[in-house]
Design a protein around this motif. Sequence first.
Motif, PDB file in Angstrom:
ATOM      1  N   LYS A   5      90.212  43.873  41.641  1.00  0.00           N
ATOM      2  CA  LYS A   5      90.016  45.148  42.333  1.00  0.00           C
ATOM      3  C   LYS A   5      90.780  46.269  41.619  1.00  0.00           C
ATOM      4  O   LYS A   5      90.236  47.348  41.406  1.00  0.00           O
ATOM      5  N   GLY A   6      92.014  46.020  41.253  1.00  0.00           N
ATOM      6  CA  GLY A   6      92.798  47.014  40.532  1.00  0.00           C
ATOM      7  C   GLY A   6      92.253  47.280  39.136  1.00  0.00           C
ATOM      8  O   GLY A   6      92.147  48.435  38.704  1.00  0.00           O
ATOM      9  N   ARG A   7      91.918  46.220  38.437  1.00  0.00           N
ATOM     10  CA  ARG A   7      91.387  46.373  37.075  1.00  0.00           C
ATOM     11  C   ARG A   7      90.035  47.087  37.084  1.00  0.00           C
ATOM     12  O   ARG A   7      89.777  47.963  36.250  1.00  0.00           O
ATOM     13  N   TYR A   8      89.181  46.728  38.029  1.00  0.00           N
ATOM     14  CA  TYR A   8      87.867  47.361  38.104  1.00  0.00           C
ATOM     15  C   TYR A   8      87.972  48.821  38.524  1.00  0.00           C
ATOM     16  O   TYR A   8      87.186  49.657  38.076  1.00  0.00           O
ATOM     17  N   ALA A   9      88.928  49.148  39.377  1.00  0.00           N
ATOM     18  CA  ALA A   9      89.118  50.546  39.772  1.00  0.00           C
ATOM     19  C   ALA A   9      89.464  51.402  38.555  1.00  0.00           C
ATOM     20  O   ALA A   9      88.959  52.522  38.409  1.00  0.00           O
ATOM     21  N   ILE A  10      90.288  50.868  37.677  1.00  0.00           N
ATOM     22  CA  ILE A  10      90.618  51.591  36.443  1.00  0.00           C
ATOM     23  C   ILE A  10      89.362  51.747  35.590  1.00  0.00           C
ATOM     24  O   ILE A  10      89.103  52.821  35.047  1.00  0.00           O
ATOM     25  N   ARG A  11      88.570  50.692  35.501  1.00  0.00           N
ATOM     26  CA  ARG A  11      87.336  50.761  34.716  1.00  0.00           C
ATOM     27  C   ARG A  11      86.351  51.775  35.286  1.00  0.00           C
ATOM     28  O   ARG A  11      85.686  52.493  34.534  1.00  0.00           O
ATOM     29  N   VAL A  12      86.253  51.854  36.618  1.00  0.00           N
ATOM     30  CA  VAL A  12      85.374  52.842  37.258  1.00  0.00           C
ATOM     31  C   VAL A  12      85.853  54.252  36.926  1.00  0.00           C
ATOM     32  O   VAL A  12      85.064  55.111  36.517  1.00  0.00           O
ATOM     33  N   LEU A  14      87.702  55.225  34.477  1.00  0.00           N
ATOM     34  CA  LEU A  14      87.526  55.434  33.045  1.00  0.00           C
ATOM     35  C   LEU A  14      86.062  55.731  32.718  1.00  0.00           C
ATOM     36  O   LEU A  14      85.757  56.642  31.947  1.00  0.00           O
ATOM     37  N   ASP A  15      85.157  54.979  33.323  1.00  0.00           N
ATOM     38  CA  ASP A  15      83.725  55.184  33.101  1.00  0.00           C
ATOM     39  C   ASP A  15      83.312  56.592  33.539  1.00  0.00           C
ATOM     40  O   ASP A  15      82.586  57.293  32.827  1.00  0.00           O
ATOM     41  N   ILE A  16      83.785  57.003  34.697  1.00  0.00           N
ATOM     42  CA  ILE A  16      83.456  58.348  35.186  1.00  0.00           C
ATOM     43  C   ILE A  16      84.026  59.401  34.235  1.00  0.00           C
ATOM     44  O   ILE A  16      83.346  60.365  33.885  1.00  0.00           O
ATOM     45  N   ALA A  17      85.258  59.203  33.792  1.00  0.00           N
ATOM     46  CA  ALA A  17      85.891  60.161  32.878  1.00  0.00           C
ATOM     47  C   ALA A  17      85.132  60.248  31.559  1.00  0.00           C
ATOM     48  O   ALA A  17      84.918  61.340  31.027  1.00  0.00           O
ATOM     49  N   GLU A  71      93.675  63.818  32.615  1.00  0.00           N
ATOM     50  CA  GLU A  71      95.106  63.981  32.323  1.00  0.00           C
ATOM     51  C   GLU A  71      95.960  64.008  33.593  1.00  0.00           C
ATOM     52  O   GLU A  71      97.165  63.824  33.524  1.00  0.00           O
ATOM     53  N   GLU A  72      95.339  64.238  34.723  1.00  0.00           N
ATOM     54  CA  GLU A  72      96.074  64.372  35.979  1.00  0.00           C
ATOM     55  C   GLU A  72      96.154  63.074  36.797  1.00  0.00           C
ATOM     56  O   GLU A  72      96.754  63.076  37.865  1.00  0.00           O
ATOM     57  N   TYR A  73      95.553  62.020  36.304  1.00  0.00           N
ATOM     58  CA  TYR A  73      95.609  60.723  36.986  1.00  0.00           C
ATOM     59  C   TYR A  73      96.552  59.791  36.244  1.00  0.00           C
ATOM     60  O   TYR A  73      96.474  59.698  35.019  1.00  0.00           O
ATOM     61  N   THR A  74      97.398  59.100  36.989  1.00  0.00           N
ATOM     62  CA  THR A  74      98.191  58.047  36.345  1.00  0.00           C
ATOM     63  C   THR A  74      97.559  56.700  36.678  1.00  0.00           C
ATOM     64  O   THR A  74      96.950  56.525  37.743  1.00  0.00           O
ATOM     65  N   ILE A  75      97.714  55.764  35.769  1.00  0.00           N
ATOM     66  CA  ILE A  75      97.223  54.407  36.006  1.00  0.00           C
ATOM     67  C   ILE A  75      97.977  53.812  37.201  1.00  0.00           C
ATOM     68  O   ILE A  75      97.401  53.091  38.009  1.00  0.00           O
ATOM     69  N   GLY A  76      99.249  54.160  37.337  1.00  0.00           N
ATOM     70  CA  GLY A  76     100.051  53.660  38.452  1.00  0.00           C
ATOM     71  C   GLY A  76      99.486  54.038  39.806  1.00  0.00           C
ATOM     72  O   GLY A  76      99.446  53.220  40.718  1.00  0.00           O
ATOM     73  N   GLU A  77      99.037  55.286  39.963  1.00  0.00           N
ATOM     74  CA  GLU A  77      98.503  55.697  41.265  1.00  0.00           C
ATOM     75  C   GLU A  77      97.213  54.955  41.591  1.00  0.00           C
ATOM     76  O   GLU A  77      96.959  54.606  42.751  1.00  0.00           O
ATOM     77  N   ILE A  78      96.395  54.678  40.590  1.00  0.00           N
ATOM     78  CA  ILE A  78      95.148  53.943  40.801  1.00  0.00           C
ATOM     79  C   ILE A  78      95.468  52.500  41.191  1.00  0.00           C
ATOM     80  O   ILE A  78      94.917  51.967  42.164  1.00  0.00           O
ATOM     81  N   ASP A 120     107.568  52.688  35.426  1.00  0.00           N
ATOM     82  CA  ASP A 120     107.558  53.680  34.340  1.00  0.00           C
ATOM     83  C   ASP A 120     106.389  53.470  33.394  1.00  0.00           C
ATOM     84  O   ASP A 120     105.806  54.443  32.895  1.00  0.00           O
ATOM     85  N   PHE A 121     106.024  52.215  33.144  1.00  0.00           N
ATOM     86  CA  PHE A 121     104.908  51.934  32.248  1.00  0.00           C
ATOM     87  C   PHE A 121     103.601  52.462  32.837  1.00  0.00           C
ATOM     88  O   PHE A 121     102.897  53.248  32.198  1.00  0.00           O
ATOM     89  N   PHE A 122     103.278  52.044  34.062  1.00  0.00           N
ATOM     90  CA  PHE A 122     101.993  52.425  34.647  1.00  0.00           C
ATOM     91  C   PHE A 122     101.930  53.895  35.066  1.00  0.00           C
ATOM     92  O   PHE A 122     100.884  54.517  34.975  1.00  0.00           O
ATOM     93  N   TYR A 123     103.046  54.458  35.507  1.00  0.00           N
ATOM     94  CA  TYR A 123     103.039  55.873  35.871  1.00  0.00           C
ATOM     95  C   TYR A 123     103.201  56.764  34.643  1.00  0.00           C
ATOM     96  O   TYR A 123     102.968  57.965  34.716  1.00  0.00           O
ATOM     97  N   GLY A 124     103.573  56.190  33.527  1.00  0.00           N
ATOM     98  CA  GLY A 124     103.668  56.937  32.276  1.00  0.00           C
ATOM     99  C   GLY A 124     102.358  56.981  31.515  1.00  0.00           C
ATOM    100  O   GLY A 124     102.228  57.696  30.523  1.00  0.00           O
ATOM    101  N   LYS A 125     101.378  56.210  31.961  1.00  0.00           N
ATOM    102  CA  LYS A 125     100.053  56.181  31.325  1.00  0.00           C
ATOM    103  C   LYS A 125      99.078  56.993  32.146  1.00  0.00           C
ATOM    104  O   LYS A 125      98.919  56.787  33.336  1.00  0.00           O
ATOM    105  N   LYS A 126      98.424  57.914  31.485  1.00  0.00           N
ATOM    106  CA  LYS A 126      97.400  58.742  32.124  1.00  0.00           C
ATOM    107  C   LYS A 126      96.028  58.135  31.864  1.00  0.00           C
ATOM    108  O   LYS A 126      95.832  57.418  30.878  1.00  0.00           O
ATOM    109  N   LEU A 127      95.081  58.438  32.731  1.00  0.00           N
ATOM    110  CA  LEU A 127      93.720  57.985  32.519  1.00  0.00           C
ATOM    111  C   LEU A 127      93.216  58.477  31.164  1.00  0.00           C
ATOM    112  O   LEU A 127      92.547  57.747  30.435  1.00  0.00           O
ATOM    113  N   SER A 128      93.606  59.683  30.799  1.00  0.00           N
ATOM    114  CA  SER A 128      93.191  60.254  29.510  1.00  0.00           C
ATOM    115  C   SER A 128      93.749  59.471  28.318  1.00  0.00           C
ATOM    116  O   SER A 128      93.155  59.487  27.239  1.00  0.00           O
ATOM    117  N   ASP A 129      94.874  58.757  28.507  1.00  0.00           N
ATOM    118  CA  ASP A 129      95.460  57.985  27.420  1.00  0.00           C
ATOM    119  C   ASP A 129      94.586  56.811  27.004  1.00  0.00           C
ATOM    120  O   ASP A 129      94.644  56.356  25.861  1.00  0.00           O
TER     121      ASP A 129
END
Length: 133
Positions: A5-12, A14-17, A71-78, A120-129
């Motif tokens: 669920k978490g991994r697929y949410a990131i993929r969704v 990312l796909d939209i972006a 750029e405004e989304y962090t992987i951590g929040e997702i 720090d790792f997940f909140y330091g990564k942006k969707l844009s990264d």
Amino acid sequence: MITTKGRYAIRVMLDIAENESDKFIPLKDIAARQNISKKYLEIIVKDLVNAKLIVGVSGKGGGYKLCRTPEEYTIGEILELMEGTLSPVACLAEDENDCPRKAECETLPLWEEFDKLIHDFFYGKKLSDICGK
């Protein structure tokens, strides 16, 4: 452990972006590109919409869009939206456990350091990264 669920949410997200345009992106297109069941993605996008990470429109021309720039989304929040706490041990999960051994626990500093690394790792990564766009 991070679930599908978490991994697929990131993929969704990312796909939209990566496929962002002036039109909404149909879920069937996301499902096809990501090779994920549309039925399962319906559950994921519902959570993303409720959290106001994406906006959805139904009907002809409907689909999903990001509410902010990548750029405004962090992987951590997702991930935290989908998984709950990312804390490696229960005693560090916010409001979860008030461990009676906290004051004398010799391993607590180890877990606190590890928890900070994860955060720090997940909140330091942006969707844009991770966006291939």
